[in-house]
Write a protein that holds these residues in place. Structure first.
Motif, PDB file in Angstrom:
ATOM      1  N   ALA A  51       0.848  -1.204   0.000  1.00  0.00           N
ATOM      2  CA  ALA A  51       0.000   0.000   0.000  1.00  0.00           C
ATOM      3  C   ALA A  51       0.880   1.249   0.000  1.00  0.00           C
ATOM      4  O   ALA A  51       0.846   2.061   0.925  1.00  0.00           O
ATOM      5  N   THR A  52       1.641   1.423  -1.048  1.00  0.00           N
ATOM      6  CA  THR A  52       2.626   2.507  -1.104  1.00  0.00           C
ATOM      7  C   THR A  52       1.998   3.881  -1.348  1.00  0.00           C
ATOM      8  O   THR A  52       2.675   4.896  -1.185  1.00  0.00           O
ATOM      9  N   HIS A  53       0.737   3.908  -1.753  1.00  0.00           N
ATOM     10  CA  HIS A  53       0.061   5.190  -1.985  1.00  0.00           C
ATOM     11  C   HIS A  53      -0.903   5.552  -0.848  1.00  0.00           C
ATOM     12  O   HIS A  53      -1.617   6.555  -0.944  1.00  0.00           O
ATOM     13  N   LEU A  54      -0.902   4.767   0.191  1.00  0.00           N
ATOM     14  CA  LEU A  54      -1.851   4.960   1.286  1.00  0.00           C
ATOM     15  C   LEU A  54      -1.618   6.300   1.982  1.00  0.00           C
ATOM     16  O   LEU A  54      -0.500   6.635   2.368  1.00  0.00           O
ATOM     17  N   GLN A  55      -2.701   7.053   2.165  1.00  0.00           N
ATOM     18  CA  GLN A  55      -2.630   8.344   2.849  1.00  0.00           C
ATOM     19  C   GLN A  55      -3.430   8.370   4.145  1.00  0.00           C
ATOM     20  O   GLN A  55      -3.085   9.098   5.074  1.00  0.00           O
ATOM     21  N   ASP A  56      -4.500   7.585   4.199  1.00  0.00           N
ATOM     22  CA  ASP A  56      -5.359   7.535   5.387  1.00  0.00           C
ATOM     23  C   ASP A  56      -5.521   6.091   5.835  1.00  0.00           C
ATOM     24  O   ASP A  56      -5.896   5.240   5.025  1.00  0.00           O
ATOM     25  N   LEU A  57      -5.267   5.834   7.109  1.00  0.00           N
ATOM     26  CA  LEU A  57      -5.426   4.480   7.640  1.00  0.00           C
ATOM     27  C   LEU A  57      -6.147   4.536   8.974  1.00  0.00           C
ATOM     28  O   LEU A  57      -5.687   5.185   9.923  1.00  0.00           O
TER      29      LEU A  57
END
Length: 300
Positions: A118-124
């Protein structure tokens, strides 16, 4: 929601038929299927679990299993699962290479895993789960917002590589020490309410961009601990007691507000209440009078 993976499952056929983005797939039940409500032949189900192998089975939250799952989908940017209580492991996120937001709320998994792709993940959002350690986020270099409240986390660690992180929620965990945030220099909001933190010290000296801190319901008992916050020039909102998490012991001390407003002139909202300039001026005058009084007592 746009960008969310959705499948339509026809339960009236055997084996079940699954349609995903206009393509048909076969499915079989690994547990008895849920009863049909209002005689509806189809229902909508978001991905609950995808096997790490793209060729392997796709497990759905209702107990069905795709025998020939669809390949990766680059259009999916958001995956959400709320209160289904069926996601035992976080796997298969690599099937969605452009994920930007993942929300898994009230799930039974115990480990943070599966985020390496998930290299583009911004919100978790991983909220109300059974995780006890922060881990597995090394590849999530684009992460901006991380919500880990209401878990069983004991230490703040493994966040070193998240240089763009500006929002971190760790409220309602089992954290005893404020640490591990030295490299998170972009941090603007830090919520740590309802933990077991006693000391602040200089743990936040590098986080000069901080604007909003919530430490309500912890074990901070000394005015001296607040001096560590004087190095945060942009701090506007500070909460040491609120209706949700309760107070810290020092909030019960005499002159609590006076001491805090004198030393933290940059704060504009304290414990959820707006602070006005005349209150700061009064706090400064009161503090100086008390200081002079005690100095005179010492000399005599």
């Amino acid at each position: 929601m746009e960008g969310t993976a959705t499948l339509t499952v026809d339960r009236t056929s055997s084996p079940a038929k699954v349609e995903f983005k206009g393509q048909q797939y076969k499915a079989r039940w690994i547990v008895p299927p849920p009863p049909v409500k209002d005689d509806a032949p189809c229902y909508q189900a978001r991905f609950a679990q995808v096997d790490e192998s793209v060729r392997g089975p796709v497990h759905l939250s209702d107990g069905s299993q795709l025998e020939n799952p669809p390949t990766g989908d680059e259009t999916v940017t958001t995956i959400e699962m709320f209160m289904v209580n069926a996601y035992a492991r976080v796997t298969g996120l690599r099937c969605f290479p452009n994920l930007q937001s993942v929300s898994l709320i009230k799930q039974p998994f115990r480990k943070m895993e599966g985020f390496h792709a998930a290299t583009h993940l911004q919100d978790l959002w991983l909220v109300e789960t059974n995780i006890s350690a922060i881990e597995g986020l090394d590849a999530c270099r684009q992460l901006r917002r991380l919500y880990l409240n209401s878990n069983k986390i004991t230490k703040i660690r493994n966040l070193d590589g998240l240089l763009l992180l500006h929002t971190l929620w760790l409220s309602d965990n089992c954290i005893t020490k404020l640490e591990g945030l030295e490299t998170n220099v972009s941090l603007k909001q830090l919520w740590l309410g309802q933990n077991q933190i006693e000391h602040i010290g200089d743990a936040l000296k590098n986080n000069v961009e901080l604007e909003d801190i919530n430490l309500s319901g912890n074990l901070v008992g000394s005015f001296r601990e607040l001096l560590g916050l004087t190095t945060l020039p942009k701090l506007q909102t500070l909460c040491l007691q609120d209706l949700m998490f309760g107070p810290n012991p020092l909030c019960q001390l005499c002159n609590y507000q006076t001491y805090l407003l004198y030393h933290l002139q940059q704060v504009s909202t304290l414990d959820g209440v707006k602070v006005f300039d005349d209150q700061k001026q009064l706090a400064e005058a009161t503090y100086m009078k008390k200081k002079m009084y005690y100095n005179m007592r010492i000399k005599t």
